[in-house]
Design a protein around this motif. Structure first.
Motif, short mmCIF file in Angstrom:
data_model
loop_
_atom_site.label_atom_id
_atom_site.label_comp_id
_atom_site.label_asym_id
_atom_site.label_seq_id
_atom_site.Cartn_x
_atom_site.Cartn_y
_atom_site.Cartn_z
N GLU A 12 120.92 -45.12 -11.95
CA GLU A 12 120.17 -45.75 -10.88
C GLU A 12 120.50 -45.04 -9.57
O GLU A 12 121.66 -44.96 -9.17
CB GLU A 12 120.57 -47.22 -10.80
CG GLU A 12 119.71 -48.06 -9.88
CD GLU A 12 120.19 -49.51 -9.81
OE1 GLU A 12 119.42 -50.35 -9.37
OE2 GLU A 12 121.36 -49.79 -10.17
N ILE A 18 120.56 -42.87 -18.26
CA ILE A 18 119.78 -43.43 -17.15
C ILE A 18 120.75 -43.73 -16.02
O ILE A 18 121.75 -44.41 -16.22
CB ILE A 18 119.09 -44.73 -17.61
CG1 ILE A 18 118.10 -44.44 -18.75
CG2 ILE A 18 118.40 -45.44 -16.44
CD1 ILE A 18 117.49 -45.67 -19.36
N ALA A 52 122.99 -46.50 -19.77
CA ALA A 52 122.44 -46.78 -18.44
C ALA A 52 123.58 -47.12 -17.48
O ALA A 52 124.41 -47.98 -17.77
CB ALA A 52 121.45 -47.93 -18.53
N THR A 69 112.81 -49.36 -17.62
CA THR A 69 112.81 -47.98 -18.12
C THR A 69 113.23 -47.95 -19.59
O THR A 69 112.61 -47.27 -20.41
CB THR A 69 113.76 -47.11 -17.27
OG1 THR A 69 113.35 -47.18 -15.90
CG2 THR A 69 113.75 -45.66 -17.72
N ILE A 126 121.04 -44.76 -25.79
CA ILE A 126 120.74 -44.83 -24.36
C ILE A 126 121.97 -45.34 -23.62
O ILE A 126 122.58 -46.34 -24.02
CB ILE A 126 119.54 -45.78 -24.06
CG1 ILE A 126 118.27 -45.25 -24.76
CG2 ILE A 126 119.31 -45.90 -22.55
CD1 ILE A 126 117.02 -46.10 -24.51
N LYS A 181 112.16 -39.04 -14.17
CA LYS A 181 112.31 -40.04 -13.10
C LYS A 181 111.41 -41.20 -13.41
O LYS A 181 110.30 -41.00 -13.91
CB LYS A 181 111.80 -39.45 -11.78
CG LYS A 181 112.82 -38.82 -10.89
CD LYS A 181 112.12 -38.33 -9.63
CE LYS A 181 113.08 -37.52 -8.78
NZ LYS A 181 112.48 -37.01 -7.58
N THR A 182 111.84 -42.41 -13.07
CA THR A 182 110.90 -43.53 -13.05
C THR A 182 111.11 -44.27 -11.73
O THR A 182 112.11 -44.05 -11.02
CB THR A 182 111.10 -44.52 -14.21
OG1 THR A 182 112.37 -45.17 -14.05
CG2 THR A 182 111.03 -43.84 -15.57
N ILE A 184 116.12 -50.29 -14.27
CA ILE A 184 116.81 -49.76 -15.45
C ILE A 184 116.24 -50.40 -16.71
O ILE A 184 115.88 -49.72 -17.66
CB ILE A 184 118.34 -50.03 -15.35
CG1 ILE A 184 118.97 -49.11 -14.30
CG2 ILE A 184 119.01 -49.84 -16.71
CD1 ILE A 184 120.48 -49.27 -14.18
N VAL A 209 119.67 -40.51 -24.16
CA VAL A 209 119.11 -40.66 -22.81
C VAL A 209 120.19 -41.24 -21.90
O VAL A 209 120.82 -42.25 -22.24
CB VAL A 209 117.89 -41.60 -22.80
CG1 VAL A 209 117.29 -41.69 -21.40
CG2 VAL A 209 116.84 -41.16 -23.81
N ILE A 213 114.91 -44.17 -10.55
CA ILE A 213 115.78 -44.14 -11.72
C ILE A 213 115.78 -42.71 -12.25
O ILE A 213 114.70 -42.14 -12.49
CB ILE A 213 115.25 -45.09 -12.83
CG1 ILE A 213 115.12 -46.52 -12.31
CG2 ILE A 213 116.10 -45.00 -14.09
CD1 ILE A 213 116.41 -47.26 -12.13
N HIS A 214 116.96 -42.12 -12.38
CA HIS A 214 117.05 -40.75 -12.86
C HIS A 214 117.32 -40.73 -14.36
O HIS A 214 118.15 -41.49 -14.85
CB HIS A 214 118.17 -40.01 -12.12
CG HIS A 214 118.36 -38.61 -12.58
ND1 HIS A 214 117.58 -37.58 -12.14
CD2 HIS A 214 119.22 -38.09 -13.48
CE1 HIS A 214 117.95 -36.47 -12.74
NE2 HIS A 214 118.95 -36.74 -13.56
N LEU A 215 116.62 -39.86 -15.08
CA LEU A 215 116.83 -39.76 -16.52
C LEU A 215 117.25 -38.36 -16.92
O LEU A 215 116.72 -37.37 -16.41
CB LEU A 215 115.55 -40.10 -17.27
CG LEU A 215 115.10 -41.54 -17.14
CD1 LEU A 215 113.84 -41.61 -16.33
CD2 LEU A 215 114.89 -42.15 -18.50
#
Ligand SMILES: [Mn+2]
Length: 339
Positions: A277, A275, A240, A322, A238, A314-315, A319, A273, A282-284
């Motif tokens: 902001e 991530i 971020a 997520t 991941i 999206k969430t 961060i 993933v 939050i875009h994934l």
């Protein structure tokens, strides 16, 4: 070949000179821009009045594409974009499968009485929103489907260097320069045909991939060096990037494209993933190797979807939340998907 009945319908719709709008998903990628511009050039050659209308601007590394400067952006040219959509008799929706993916255009599109034609390769489309559809998830890209449409319409001979460059950009970028989604030999025979029709493949590759700003390359380095977390047992990576990170590296639209693919280079990593902001969410971005379906994962848990090995989501939390959620959910998801 395109389904004969669908082809008949489309041929009928395109009989005579039509006012046509082509649109594609928000934050357009190489396939979105390439397929849209290729179709735009061809329909113009066939005597139609055509405009490409997109929600927001394209990354700078696609700005070399022929007539990219003629694309109408809803965000900056709202009135003209609305007028074109209102007056359109035919609207082509490319490289997305649900009207809301068009971003800020969606309300204008929903009001339109035009004939809607979908050309796409994403999973689980909302087919009811479209009058006709050319849809196949087994194809590498929407650009490949646009070529198939040209082939069925018997207009391949009208493909020139500009159209060939646009189609190749879409196929090249959606296959990671021919490293995935390339199990169908026809993808390569289409490219061979494009080369015969004037495509300079190396030149297009260089324009797309060797045109980074220094800050974009440094952002990639920072993402790998400082922001990459490996969850070994979950075979997951991941990355971020916060709003501040993006600001620090003078983020421009498109700058994070490709970063999500990099951790898949690590042996045993099956899921990557990215991530980022954004202003209000939050875009994934998700990529996987093998049978891990990021489409299914994103649809079930992350308000998104896409393809088996590439998807987005999206969430609306933070961060950290997520990341925590993904780590918590993965073992549960893992029992359904063997990886
Ligand atoms: Mn695509």
């Amino acid at each position: 070949m395109i389904d004969p009945e669908c082809l008949n319908n489309i041929t009928e719709v395109l009989n005579g000179s039509r006012k046509i709008v082509i649109n594609t998903h928000t934050n357009p990628d190489g396939d979105a821009v390439g397929s849209s511009l290729a179709l735009y050039f061809m329909l113009k050659k066939l005597g139609h009045q055509v405009d490409v209308v997109i929600a927001n601007s394209i990354p700078s590394f696609y700005s070399w594409m022929p007539d990219a400067d003629k694309i109408i952006y809803f965000g900056t040219n709202t009135e003209q974009a609305r007028k074109l959509i209102d007056e359109a008799e035919v609207i082509f929706c490319l490289d997305y499968n649900a009207i809301h993916r068009s971003g800020s255009l969606k309300d204008s599109l929903k009001k339109s009485n035009a004939v809607f034609i979908l050309i796409d390769h994403h999973q689980e489309p909302e087919l009811d929103s479209f009058n006709y559809h050319i849809w196949n998830t087994l194809r590498s890209s929407t650009s490949e489907l646009v070529f198939k449409l040209f082939d069925s319409m018997e207009v391949v001979k009208l493909i020139d260097k500009d159209i060939a460059s646009c189609l190749f950009t879409g196929i090249m970028t959606d296959t990671g320069s021919f490293s995935y989604s390339v199990s169908n030999s026809e993808t390569f025979s289409i490219v061979a045909t494009l080369i015969d029709l004037g495509l300079d493949a190396a030149d297009v590759h260089s324009k797309v991939y060797n045109s980074m700003t220094e800050s974009r390359l440094r952002l990639m380095g920072f993402a790998i060096n400082d922001r990459l977390q490996i969850f070994e047992k979950l075979q997951t990576a991941i990355i971020a990037l916060s709003k501040q990170d993006l600001l620090d590296y003078n983020y421009q639209i498109g700058d994070t494209e490709g970063i999500v693919n990099l951790p898949l280079a690590i042996e045993n990593i099956r899921l990557s993933v990215l991530i980022t902001e954004k202003k209000d969410h939050i875009h994934l971005s998700l990529r996987s190797k093998g049978s891990f379906s990021v489409n299914e994962f994103a649809r079930k848990y992350l308000n998104g979807g896409g393809h088996i090995n590439a998807a987005g989501g999206k969430t609306y939390t933070t961060i950290q939340q997520t990341i925590d959620d993904i780590i918590r959910i993965l073992p549960e998801f893992d029992t359904q998907i063997v990886y």
